[in-house]
Design an enzyme around this catalytic site. Structure first.
Site, PDB file in Angstrom:
ATOM      1  N   TYR A 171       0.845  -1.197   0.000  1.00 47.27           N
ATOM      2  CA  TYR A 171       0.000   0.000   0.000  1.00 47.27           C
ATOM      3  C   TYR A 171       0.888   1.260   0.000  1.00 47.27           C
ATOM      4  CZ  TYR A 171      -3.597   3.088   2.112  1.00 47.27           C
ATOM      5  OH  TYR A 171      -4.475   4.090   2.412  1.00 47.27           O
ATOM      6  N   ASP A 218      -0.004  -6.758   6.070  1.00 46.08           N
ATOM      7  CA  ASP A 218      -1.232  -5.996   5.898  1.00 46.08           C
ATOM      8  C   ASP A 218      -2.290  -6.984   5.404  1.00 46.08           C
ATOM      9  OD1 ASP A 218      -3.326  -4.384   4.908  1.00 46.08           O
ATOM     10  OD2 ASP A 218      -1.963  -2.713   4.566  1.00 46.08           O
ATOM     11  N   LYS A 223     -12.068  -0.758   6.327  1.00 51.79           N
ATOM     12  CA  LYS A 223     -12.578  -1.449   5.153  1.00 51.79           C
ATOM     13  C   LYS A 223     -13.656  -2.472   5.563  1.00 51.79           C
ATOM     14  CE  LYS A 223      -9.534   1.022   2.928  1.00 51.79           C
ATOM     15  NZ  LYS A 223      -8.138   0.703   2.742  1.00 51.79           N
TER      16      LYS A 223
HETATM   17  C1  LIG Z   1      -7.002   1.644   3.068  1.00 55.66           C
HETATM   18  C2  LIG Z   1      -5.813   0.822   3.348  1.00 55.66           C
HETATM   19  C3  LIG Z   1      -4.984   1.118   4.422  1.00 55.66           C
HETATM   20  C4  LIG Z   1      -5.123   2.367   5.233  1.00 55.66           C
HETATM   21  O1  LIG Z   1      -6.299   2.456   5.948  1.00 55.66           O
HETATM   22  P1  LIG Z   1      -6.879   3.873   6.425  1.00 55.66           P
HETATM   23  O2  LIG Z   1      -7.889   3.482   7.434  1.00 55.66           O
HETATM   24  O3  LIG Z   1      -7.420   4.528   5.190  1.00 55.66           O
HETATM   25  O4  LIG Z   1      -5.751   4.658   7.013  1.00 55.66           O
HETATM   26  C5  LIG Z   1      -3.947   0.248   4.686  1.00 55.66           C
HETATM   27  N1  LIG Z   1      -3.720  -0.838   3.925  1.00 55.66           N
HETATM   28  C6  LIG Z   1      -4.491  -1.138   2.873  1.00 55.66           C
HETATM   29  C7  LIG Z   1      -4.191  -2.345   2.070  1.00 55.66           C
HETATM   30  C8  LIG Z   1      -5.559  -0.324   2.550  1.00 55.66           C
HETATM   31  O5  LIG Z   1      -6.300  -0.594   1.476  1.00 55.66           O
END
Ligand SMILES: *Cc1c(COP(=O)(O)O)cnc(C)c1O
Length: 388
Positions: free
Chosen positions: A109, A181, A206
């Site tokens: 990311y 992640d 998400k």
């Molecule tokens: C959106 C996202 C993040 C960051 O999340 P936020 O809550 O927007 O800070 C981290 N890793 C991945 C893979 C993402 O899609």
């Protein structure tokens, strides 16, 4: 309710709740607090060991969410951050020390890379980006000063699946900590800690939230990593509100049914896209023809609604005709909510260890909970506008 003998859906339904402690209420209520009072001097003196001592250190609502995240990810402990970026930077910062070296997947990311380039580099921490397909070959990149290996699987925008057990095994043999992640799977379709990864991070923004109305980051970890992570966490004063914890718990209760629908609808739309003459390639690891399919079968029990495709190059005006005419697909950052999204992307601009040169326009799509037939209809009309 972290009993590993219970199924994941049962754990997600019952973890982080104790109705008898809350007048029989099914959900752990929102406790708003800064000051928490102690009944006497002896209790005040013993506050170091108290589970509840000050709002920033957590409330029954945030502790309930921590318990639920542990149950979901199979971690021993969890920490909650105000965003996914806050969670991932907390982890990276925890392993930073002068002269340290990090290994970060080239498919990570964007803000993960930026934290390494703009923040950690200032303090003398060197990051090497590696090919996400490296697998056990990571061993050759580990230096005596390597402190952390960061994975993301599938990768942001390009969706390469990583051999996480091979990487975690090589790291463990050299005493290096691993983090991943895990946002794409929602923690529901993959439990990296069970495959030997030390720390699993998610943007709870998400799928855990699931409703596009919450910012949240989660860190699940093995007991061995907890104290180090918590030290960084406390020093930076990171905490989340009980209101946000409540929303996350509410989203979490339906994670399983939502994820199963994202899985089914996403595969249906991905297969349809494969048939379209405008589409050169679909990046979706649940499709048998995807290069990451075998690894996906090893590490995932399903696929979320987020994937990519490459369409033939078109000029900006044609792309605008296609995208501006969508009404079911929204355009905007983030994903993992109940609704569908689509954005053009350009992964080539940030890659350094590998090339992204697919010969056309890369697009990222999130298939939400709408009827897939309506989504495909809208995409069909979008492709028609390209050539109109
Ligand atoms: C959106 C996202 C993040 C960051 O999340 P936020 O809550 O927007 O800070 C981290 N890793 C991945 C893979 C993402 O899609």
């Amino acid at each position: 309710m972290n009993d590993e003998k219970l199924g994941l859906d049962t754990r997600v339904t019952h973890s982080g709740r104790s109705p008898r402690q809350h007048f029989g209420m099914v959900n752990t209520p929102v406790y708003r607090a800064s000051t928490i009072l102690f009944p006497n001097l002896a209790a005040l003196d013993a506050k170091e060991g108290a589970k509840l001592r000050y709002g920033r250190r957590g409330t029954p609502t945030t502790h309930a969410l921590e318990d639920a995240i542990c149950a979901l990810e199979g971690g021993d402990r969890a920490l909650l951050a105000p965003s996914g970026v806050s969670a991932l930077s907390t982890v990276l910062m925890s392993y930073a020390e002068p002269g340290a070296h990090f290994l970060v997947s080239d498919s990570s990311y964007g803000p993960t890379r930026k934290f390494c380039e703009f923040t950690l580099r200032k303090f003398g921490i060197d990051t090497t980006y590696y090919d996400p397909a490296i697998g056990a070959g990571i061993a050759e990149l580990i230096r005596p000063e390597t402190r952390l290996i960061w994975m993301e699987s599938p990768g942001s925008q390009t969706f390469e699946v990583q051999d996480i057990a091979a990487i975690a095994g090589a790291a463990r043999a050299r005493g290096v900590t691993t983090a991943i992640d895990n946002t794409w799977s929602g923690g529901y379709f993959s439990q990296p800690i069970a495959h030997g990864v030390d720390i699993s991070v998610q943007a709870g923004t998400k799928y855990i939230s699931g409703h596009s109305d919450l910012m949240l980051g989660t860190i699940a970890c093995s007991a061995a990593q907890y104290d180090r992570l918590r030290e960084t966490y406390l020093r930076f004063g990171i905490c989340i509100s009980s209101d946000d914890a409540y929303l996350a718990l509410r989203g979490l209760r339906t994670l399983g049914v939502r994820m199963r629908q994202h899985h089914t609808s996403g595969i249906e739309v991905a297969n349809w896209l494969l048939q379209q003459p405008e589409v050169l390639r679909v990046m979706h690891p649940a499709l048998p023809q995807d290069p990451g399919h075998d690894l996906w079968k090893t590490y995932f029990t399903g696929a979320s609604g987020l994937f990519g495709f490459v369409m033939k190059s078109v000029d900006r005006d044609a792309l605008a005709r296609m995208f501006d005419g969508f009404s079911l697909f929204g355009m905007g950052s983030s994903w993992g909510g109940f609704e569908s999204l689509i954005v053009p992307s350009n992964p080539a601009v940030y890659r350094t260890a590998t090339e992204w040169n697919p010969g056309g326009q890369t697009v990222r799509i999130h298939v939400g909970l709408e009827d897939p037939a309506d989504l495909m209809d809208e995409l069909r009309r979008g492709f028609e506008r390209l050539t109109a």
